[in-house]
Design a protein around this motif. Structure first.
Motif, PDB file in Angstrom:
ATOM      1  N   ASP A 255       0.894  -1.295  -0.178  1.00  0.00           N
ATOM      2  CA  ASP A 255       0.128   0.312   0.081  1.00  0.00           C
ATOM      3  C   ASP A 255       1.235   1.430   0.243  1.00  0.00           C
ATOM      4  OD1 ASP A 255      -1.412   1.907   0.386  1.00  0.00           O
ATOM      5  OD2 ASP A 255      -2.416   1.169   2.140  1.00  0.00           O
ATOM      6  N   VAL A 256       1.154   2.061  -1.052  1.00  0.00           N
ATOM      7  CA  VAL A 256       1.886   3.037  -1.322  1.00  0.00           C
ATOM      8  C   VAL A 256       1.675   4.065  -0.417  1.00  0.00           C
ATOM      9  CG1 VAL A 256       2.935   4.641  -3.289  1.00  0.00           C
ATOM     10  CG2 VAL A 256       2.883   2.072  -3.756  1.00  0.00           C
ATOM     11  N   PRO A 257       0.950   4.837  -0.092  1.00  0.00           N
ATOM     12  CA  PRO A 257       0.193   5.445   0.432  1.00  0.00           C
ATOM     13  C   PRO A 257       1.035   5.112   2.376  1.00  0.00           C
ATOM     14  CG  PRO A 257      -1.298   5.373  -0.579  1.00  0.00           C
ATOM     15  CD  PRO A 257      -0.669   3.780  -0.904  1.00  0.00           C
ATOM     16  N   THR A 258       1.107   4.035   2.681  1.00  0.00           N
ATOM     17  CA  THR A 258       1.517   3.502   3.884  1.00  0.00           C
ATOM     18  C   THR A 258       3.468   3.697   3.954  1.00  0.00           C
ATOM     19  OG1 THR A 258       0.884   1.496   3.637  1.00  0.00           O
ATOM     20  CG2 THR A 258      -0.729   3.158   4.911  1.00  0.00           C
ATOM     21  N   LEU A 259       3.694   3.755   3.422  1.00  0.00           N
ATOM     22  CA  LEU A 259       5.246   3.744   3.273  1.00  0.00           C
ATOM     23  C   LEU A 259       5.555   4.817   4.249  1.00  0.00           C
ATOM     24  CD1 LEU A 259       6.238   3.081  -0.652  1.00  0.00           C
ATOM     25  CD2 LEU A 259       5.946   1.004   1.685  1.00  0.00           C
ATOM     26  N   ALA A 260       5.230   5.813   4.818  1.00  0.00           N
ATOM     27  CA  ALA A 260       5.674   6.626   5.187  1.00  0.00           C
ATOM     28  C   ALA A 260       5.639   6.397   6.700  1.00  0.00           C
ATOM     29  CB  ALA A 260       5.371   7.988   5.235  1.00  0.00           C
ATOM     30  N   PHE A 261       5.019   4.990   7.188  1.00  0.00           N
ATOM     31  CA  PHE A 261       5.105   4.632   8.560  1.00  0.00           C
ATOM     32  C   PHE A 261       5.845   3.116   8.816  1.00  0.00           C
ATOM     33  CE2 PHE A 261       0.766   6.888   7.580  1.00  0.00           C
ATOM     34  CZ  PHE A 261       1.082   8.128   8.772  1.00  0.00           C
ATOM     35  N   ASP A 262       5.903   2.711   7.366  1.00  0.00           N
ATOM     36  CA  ASP A 262       6.433   1.523   7.402  1.00  0.00           C
ATOM     37  C   ASP A 262       7.727   1.556   8.306  1.00  0.00           C
ATOM     38  OD1 ASP A 262       8.748  -0.989   7.283  1.00  0.00           O
ATOM     39  OD2 ASP A 262       8.171  -1.131   5.332  1.00  0.00           O
ATOM     40  N   PRO A 263       7.631   0.483   9.551  1.00  0.00           N
ATOM     41  CA  PRO A 263       8.475   0.937  10.650  1.00  0.00           C
ATOM     42  C   PRO A 263      10.432   0.324  10.265  1.00  0.00           C
ATOM     43  CG  PRO A 263       7.714  -0.646  11.268  1.00  0.00           C
ATOM     44  CD  PRO A 263       6.833   0.117   9.922  1.00  0.00           C
ATOM     45  N   LEU A 264      10.591  -0.162   9.054  1.00  0.00           N
ATOM     46  CA  LEU A 264      11.628  -1.281   9.211  1.00  0.00           C
ATOM     47  C   LEU A 264      12.196  -0.076   7.874  1.00  0.00           C
ATOM     48  CD1 LEU A 264      10.128  -4.597   8.578  1.00  0.00           C
ATOM     49  CD2 LEU A 264      10.518  -4.350   9.883  1.00  0.00           C
TER      50      LEU A 264
END
Length: 264
Positions: A255-264
């Motif tokens: 889900d591209v719009p959630t990449l900013a939240f990726d913790p890794l």
């Protein structure tokens, strides 16, 4: 797919390099005869020496060349049990940068090769209750930047897969598409060059960059995609037709719009 006892024959387009080459090696190692279709004789002969394959030099999008290929296969005492259509390429540029010649080249390389190859092989595939695998791309499912012709042609391959599966399933032919993501091949290596130049990094680093948001964090090897093709032409996939099997390390599920939240 054929249930007949004699040695099966798999026809592979784009067989001189990349995924096509990997398919040829895998099928030959399993005891199949391989017929190697491609436009450049030198890489075909190299693969043929290692697989005992039949070299069919020519254009997979040419009906005239296919008439010759079919005759050569018959002259070698073979019947076509499966077609793996790997030929492709071309199609960079956005719409306004794509002239008529570039558009036609993209369609011919990525769509016409698959259609003409399938049409030529279908009479024998029907007789043998065989299988077709069209090697598409995640560009069949989503659009990258400035690859208008390639994206359009690869999307069309999914429609071709479904049409062939719908029409020839009643005659015993299974038709499926494989959608790889990044695969380490000579063509993909060339596509890394702008990143290598822009960031002053190595080829390995460029692949890491394009796979940074892929769940498996790496590109595929050509052999991994060949294994997927092998499954789809095997008895293990005898109920599978009209399917699009995505082999992209998970990139298409992100889900591209959630990449900013990726913790890794």
């Amino acid at each position: 797919m054929s249930e007949m006892s004699e040695q099966r024959t798999v026809v592979i387009t784009g067989a001189g390099t990349g995924i096509g080459e990997a398919c040829a090696r895998l099928f030959a190692a399993q005891g199949a005869r391989v017929a190697l279709v491609g436009r450049r004789r030198e890489p075909l002969e190299r693969v043929a020496r290692e697989t005992s394959g039949l070299v069919l030099e020519g254009d997979a999008a040419s009906s005239a060349d296919w008439a010759r290929f079919i005759a050569q296969i018959a002259a070698n005492g073979a019947h076509i049990d499966a077609l793996v259509a790997c030929a492709g390429g071309f199609g960079s540029g956005n719409a306004t940068d794509t002239d008529d010649a570039a558009w036609a080249a993209a369609m011919r390389a990525n769509l016409d090769t698959a259609f003409v190859s399938a049409r030529a092989c279908l009479p024998q595939l029907i007789a043998r209750r065989g299988a077709i695998v069209l090697v598409a791309s995640i560009a069949s499912l989503a659009a990258g930047p400035a690859v208008c012709g390639y994206t359009t042609a690869k999307h069309a391959l999914i429609g071709l897969t479904r049409s062939l599966a719908r029409d020839y399933g009643p005659l015993g032919v299974c038709v499926n598409a494989v959608c790889p993501g990044w695969v380490r091949t000579p063509m993909a290596d060339a596509e890394m060059q702008p990143l290598i130049e822009r960031y002053g990094e190595t080829l390995d680093a460029a692949y890491r960059r394009v796979c940074a948001d892929v769940p498996l964090r790496r590109p595929a090897d050509a052999e991994e995609i060949a294994a997927v093709c092998d499954f789809l032409v095997s008895p293990a996939a005898s109920i599978v037709t009209g399917a699009t099997l995505v082999a992209d390390g998970g990139s298409s599920i992100v889900d591209v719009p959630t990449l900013a939240f990726d913790p890794l």
